[in-house]
Design a protein around this motif. Structure first.
Motif, PDB file in Angstrom:
ATOM      1  N   ALA A  33       0.812  -1.221   0.000  1.00 11.06           N
ATOM      2  CA  ALA A  33       0.000   0.000   0.000  1.00 11.06           C
ATOM      3  C   ALA A  33       0.840   1.263   0.000  1.00 11.06           C
ATOM      4  O   ALA A  33       2.031   1.250   0.317  1.00 11.06           O
ATOM      5  N   ASP A  34       0.202   2.393  -0.343  1.00 14.53           N
ATOM      6  CA  ASP A  34       0.852   3.702  -0.275  1.00 14.53           C
ATOM      7  C   ASP A  34       0.513   4.432   1.012  1.00 14.53           C
ATOM      8  O   ASP A  34       1.231   5.344   1.427  1.00 14.53           O
ATOM      9  N   ILE A  35      -0.600   4.045   1.626  1.00 12.77           N
ATOM     10  CA  ILE A  35      -1.030   4.656   2.877  1.00 12.77           C
ATOM     11  C   ILE A  35      -1.908   3.628   3.589  1.00 12.77           C
ATOM     12  O   ILE A  35      -2.572   2.821   2.937  1.00 12.77           O
ATOM     13  N   ILE A  36      -1.872   3.653   4.922  1.00 15.61           N
ATOM     14  CA  ILE A  36      -2.504   2.581   5.697  1.00 15.61           C
ATOM     15  C   ILE A  36      -3.375   3.162   6.803  1.00 15.61           C
ATOM     16  O   ILE A  36      -2.914   3.999   7.581  1.00 15.61           O
ATOM     17  N   ALA A  37      -4.638   2.735   6.868  1.00 11.72           N
ATOM     18  CA  ALA A  37      -5.501   3.059   8.002  1.00 11.72           C
ATOM     19  C   ALA A  37      -5.710   1.781   8.792  1.00 11.72           C
ATOM     20  O   ALA A  37      -6.166   0.785   8.240  1.00 11.72           O
ATOM     21  N   ILE A  38      -5.354   1.782  10.056  1.00 11.13           N
ATOM     22  CA  ILE A  38      -5.396   0.535  10.829  1.00 11.13           C
ATOM     23  C   ILE A  38      -6.128   0.693  12.155  1.00 11.13           C
ATOM     24  O   ILE A  38      -5.926   1.666  12.883  1.00 11.13           O
ATOM     25  N   ARG A  39      -7.002  -0.272  12.447  1.00 11.32           N
ATOM     26  CA  ARG A  39      -7.642  -0.383  13.761  1.00 11.32           C
ATOM     27  C   ARG A  39      -7.216  -1.693  14.413  1.00 11.32           C
ATOM     28  O   ARG A  39      -7.161  -2.734  13.760  1.00 11.32           O
ATOM     29  N   VAL A  40      -6.928  -1.615  15.691  1.00  5.62           N
ATOM     30  CA  VAL A  40      -6.463  -2.779  16.449  1.00  5.62           C
ATOM     31  C   VAL A  40      -7.203  -2.833  17.781  1.00  5.62           C
ATOM     32  O   VAL A  40      -7.711  -1.820  18.247  1.00  5.62           O
ATOM     33  N   PRO A  41      -7.276  -4.011  18.400  1.00  7.67           N
ATOM     34  CA  PRO A  41      -8.030  -4.083  19.663  1.00  7.67           C
ATOM     35  C   PRO A  41      -7.318  -3.451  20.856  1.00  7.67           C
ATOM     36  O   PRO A  41      -7.973  -3.026  21.800  1.00  7.67           O
ATOM     37  N   LYS A  42      -5.991  -3.379  20.826  1.00  6.31           N
ATOM     38  CA  LYS A  42      -5.281  -2.953  22.038  1.00  6.31           C
ATOM     39  C   LYS A  42      -4.513  -1.648  21.873  1.00  6.31           C
ATOM     40  O   LYS A  42      -3.846  -1.417  20.869  1.00  6.31           O
ATOM     41  N   ARG A  43      -4.578  -0.841  22.898  1.00 10.73           N
ATOM     42  CA  ARG A  43      -3.822   0.410  22.994  1.00 10.73           C
ATOM     43  C   ARG A  43      -2.340   0.166  22.713  1.00 10.73           C
ATOM     44  O   ARG A  43      -1.751  -0.770  23.265  1.00 10.73           O
ATOM     45  N   GLY A  44      -1.778   0.991  21.857  1.00  9.97           N
ATOM     46  CA  GLY A  44      -0.344   0.891  21.599  1.00  9.97           C
ATOM     47  C   GLY A  44       0.019   0.030  20.403  1.00  9.97           C
ATOM     48  O   GLY A  44       1.136   0.102  19.893  1.00  9.97           O
ATOM     49  N   GLN A  45      -0.935  -0.805  19.937  1.00  7.88           N
ATOM     50  CA  GLN A  45      -0.602  -1.726  18.846  1.00  7.88           C
ATOM     51  C   GLN A  45      -0.395  -1.009  17.510  1.00  7.88           C
ATOM     52  O   GLN A  45       0.318  -1.518  16.648  1.00  7.88           O
ATOM     53  N   VAL A  46      -1.024   0.141  17.323  1.00 10.71           N
ATOM     54  CA  VAL A  46      -0.801   0.871  16.067  1.00 10.71           C
ATOM     55  C   VAL A  46       0.618   1.417  16.051  1.00 10.71           C
ATOM     56  O   VAL A  46       1.296   1.400  15.023  1.00 10.71           O
TER      57      VAL A  46
END
Lengths: 299, 299, 299
Positions: free
Chosen positions: B94-107
Motif C-alpha cells: 500500500a501507499d497509505i494505511i488506516a489501521i484499527r487494532v483491539p489494544k492500545r499501543g498496537q498501532v
C-alpha cells in the motif's frame, strides 16, 4: 499455460520469460495500465492475507479491478455448493481467478468448468506455484542465474507444498539440492525421482550446521506440530529447525534466506537486518511476478 | 506528521490547515483525482464498518484504490504473525494505511516497521485521531471558530478514547471544558494536567442538567457496562447518561451535539430532527477530513 | 422507481425497457463507462456471494467503484446499531446501495432513512426482485416474448421469495401458471388473488410429470427441511422435487429450466449440458440486468 496449477508445469524458457517480464515491470518508471477493464477474482476459501493482497495489489497497480471472496464463510460453498458450481459462477464475473482452497486437488476441480485463466494460490498440501515463482525470481534477480546454485530446503519436506514445489519448479535449472528435515518429515520419493531423472545432485541431512557452508540458498518452512504424535518430540524438533543469526553467519556471504511467511518458528527476527535475509524482498518481488504472470495469462 | 497516531500530535496551525483543506474539498464542484495510482490499505483487526468505509470512500472518490483486511479472522495475525510483520507486509502493498487494532499501543507497534504513512483508526482505549478531527471540524465548520467555546464531554471520561482525545486535540484552541461523568468514570489526571498547562478552564460534574445552558458543544459517548462491578449501578448510570430531546432543548440554540456512533444508550432518535444534532453531518464531514488528511500525508 | 424493493412494483412497460437496456449493454462491443465517479455499496448482512459479486461486477464493468459489508459480523449492527442508522451511514458514503438482510421487511426499514437508491438484494422470505428480473429477462431473451407462455413454479411455493416474486412480477404479461409443490407448501392466497385479478390462468399440482409437457418455463426452487416437522416426510418430498434429465426430456424442446442457485436438491448436474438448462446463462444475464437497473436508478 491456460491455468497455473502446479509448480512443475513451467519450462526453463517460460520461467526465464516470466522473470524477465517481472524485472521489466519492477524497473518501469510507470506501470503500464494493461489491465484496464479487466477484473481479477480472489477466491480464498481458506484465508491468506499476504497472497490475496499481493494478487490484488498487482491487479490494481496495472489498472484492473478486483472482486473478492476473502473467506469460505461468505461463500455459497458453505451452503453446500460444489467447487465446480462456484467455478462456473466466478467464471462469469471475472477475467482471471486466483483461488486458495483447503484441500489438495480442489483447484484442479474448480478449474475444470472454468474458461478463464485460473491461478492456484495454494491447495492444502498440494501446491502454491506463485509462491515458488516469487522465491525463485528473488534468487535469480540477486544472483543473475540459477544454474550451478545449491539450494537447501529446510523444514517439513514431506508435507510443505512450498519446499516440494520449489524442488520441482527449480529443477529445470542445473541446481543441486540439500533437504534438511527431521527423519519423520523427509522429502518423498516422487520429488527425488524427478530430480534424479533431471540429473540433479541431491543430499539429505537432519543437520543444517553440517551443510550451511555449501548453500547458496536456504528456503525455510515451518514444521507443524499436528504431524507429530509425540508432542514432546515435536517441540524438540521445532526448536532445532529455528534459524538463528549465528547459523546464517556461518554460511556463505552470498547466502539467500527465504521463508514464505508468516514465520512461525522459522527465521528469527534477529536475521532481518542481515543482507542474507530476502524474505521481505521476496514479498515485494511477488507483486511483480504476479503482474508478469497475469499479463502472460491474459495475453 | 508522517504517521497519525495520537490526538495531541497536531498544532493549532496544522488543524486549521486540515480544516481549510477539508472545506475546500467539500465545496469543490468536482473532486480532484489526486489519488490516481495510489492504494489505501484498510487494516481492521477489530471491525468498524463506519470508519473503514469512510476511509475507503475518501480514497475512491479521489481516484485511488483500496485493499482491505476487514477483520482479524482473515489476517495472518490469526496464524501467529506479529503486528510488526503484518506491518512490513502491508507496507509493501500500500501507499497509505488506516489501521484499527483491539489494544492500545498496537498501532504504534505496527507503524514501527512501516515506511508508508499510517493512520491510527482506533487502538482500544488508546486513541482515534480521525474521529476527533472530524468532530472538531464539524464544530469549526458550524461556528467558524473554536476559540472561546465551551465543550461538554459526557459519558465514560476515564476510558473513552474519543472523549479523552477530544480534550487533548481541541485544547490547542482557547476552549473551556466540562466533564460530565459518573464518579467512577472521571477524566484522568494526564488530560487534566495538559489542559491546566494550556490554561484551559475545566469543570467536572455528574449532572448534565446543571451545565447544559453553558455548553456550545456536547460530545456524548457510551458507558460500557463491563467497567462496572455492580450491574444494577451500571444500569442506573446508563439511564442517567442517555441524552433526551427535552434536555437538548434546555441548552443553547447553537448547541452542537456530537456522538461517534453507533449510538448505544447515548443520543435518542428523537433528537435527530433537531438542528442541534450534528452526528450524521459529522459522518459526512469525516469523508472530507480523511481526504484532506490523506492528501497531506501523501504530499 | 427510486428504490427497488419488491417484485410487483414494475409495470409491463418498465420491465420491457429494462430488458431492452440490458440487451443493449450485453450486445455492446464496449461497455459505456457511465458509472465513473459513482460508488455502489454492497451491504450483505446475510452473505450471498453470487448476488454480491454480480452487483459488484456490474458496477466495476461500467467504470464505477465498490465499498462493501460482506457479512453482518463486521457491521455495526452487530454492536447494536439499528438498521435505520446503518442506512443513514451508508447513505452518506455511497451513490447506490444493494442490500441483503436476514428478515422480511428489513430492507424497507433500511430504505426509510436513505436518500440514495436502494435495491433489495433479498430480505428473508420477503423478496429478491433482481433475481426475478434476471430470470424473466432470460426467458424474454430466449423466446422474444413473455405473453402466452406457461410457467411452472416448482418447490416451496409457500416460502420461496423467488417463486412468489416470479409469479407477481411476470403476471403483468399474459402468462399462465402451474404451481408444483407438496401440499404443505402451496402458493399462498395473496399471490393467487393477484393472478386472478389480472386474469391469469392458474393450476396447482403435486406432480411435475403430470404437467411437464405443457410448460414453456420451469423455475425450480429448493425445499428447506426446516419447514417440516416430520423429517422423514421432508426427505421423501425432497427427493420427489429433484429435477432429472429424464423429466426434462419429457418436456417441450423449447423448455427453459431456471434455478436461482446454489442448487441444493434441485436441478441435477446431468441437466447442465441440455439446451433447456438456462440457470448459468441467467447468472451471466444477471450482470447486464443489474447494470441496466442501476443505470436507470441513477439517471
Amino acid at each position: 499455460m491456460k491455468h497455473i496449477l502446479t509448480s512443475d508445469q513451467f519450462s526453463r524458457e517460460e520461467l526465464l520469460e516470466i522473470f524477465e517480464e517481472a524485472r521489466k515491470l519492477q524497473e518501469a518508471a510507470e506501470l503500464p495500465q494493461i489491465m484496464k477493464g479487466k477484473i481479477l477474482a480472489t477466491v480464498f476459501l481458506e484465508p491468506s492475507t499476504r497472497t490475496r493482497l499481493s494478487f490484488e495489489t498487482a491487479m490494481l497497480r496495472l489498472g484492473g479491478q478486483v472482486i473478492s471472496i476473502p473467506n469460505a464463510e461468505n461463500s455459497s460453498l458453505n451452503k453446500g455448493e460444489t467447487v465446480e458450481d462456484t467455478g462456473r459462477m466466478i467464471d462469469i464475473f471475472a477475467d482471471i481467478i486466483a483461488i486458495r482452497v483447503p484441500k489438495r486437488g480442489q483447484v484442479e476441480e474448480f478449474s475444470r468448468q472454468v474458461t478463464k485463466p485460473v491461478v492456484n494460490a495454494g491447495d492444502g498440501t498440494g501446491d502454491h506455484p506463485t509462491q515458488i515463482l516469487l522465491d525463485l525470481y528473488t534468487i535469480w534477480k540477486n544472483r543473475g542465474t540459477l544454474d550451478g546454485l545449491t539450494m537447501g530446503l529446510m523444514g517439513d519436506c514431506a508435507h510443505s507444498r512450498v519446499l516440494r514445489g520449489m524442488a520441482r519448479m527449480s529443477s529445470v535449472f542445473e541446481m543441486n539440492y540439500v533437504f534438511i528435515s527431521p527423519v519423520e518429515l523427509r522429502m518423498e520419493e516422487d520429488v527425488k525421482r524427478l530430480l534424479a531423472e533431471r540429473g540433479r545432485g541431491v543430499r539429505e541431512t537432519i543437520s543444517l550446521a553440517e551443510v550451511i557452508g555449501e548453500l547458496d540458498v536456504l528456503d525455510v518452512n515451518r514444521i507443524r506440530h499436528e504431524y507429530f504424535e509425540d508432542q514432546e518430540r515435536a517441540q524438540e524438533i521445532g526448536k532445532q529447525f529455528i534459524l538463528t543469526k549465528e547459523m546464517v553467519l556461518k554460511g556463505r556471504q552470498q547466502l539467500i534466506v527465504l521463508d514464505p511467511l508468516p514465520r512461525i518458528n522459522t527465521v528469527l527476527p534477529e536475521i532481518d537486518e542481515l543482507p542474507q535475509a530476502k524474505y521481505f524482498e521476496a514479498v515485494e518481488n511477488g507483486v511483480f511476478v504476479r503482474m508478469a504472470l497475469m499479463k502472460r495469462m491474459l495475453d
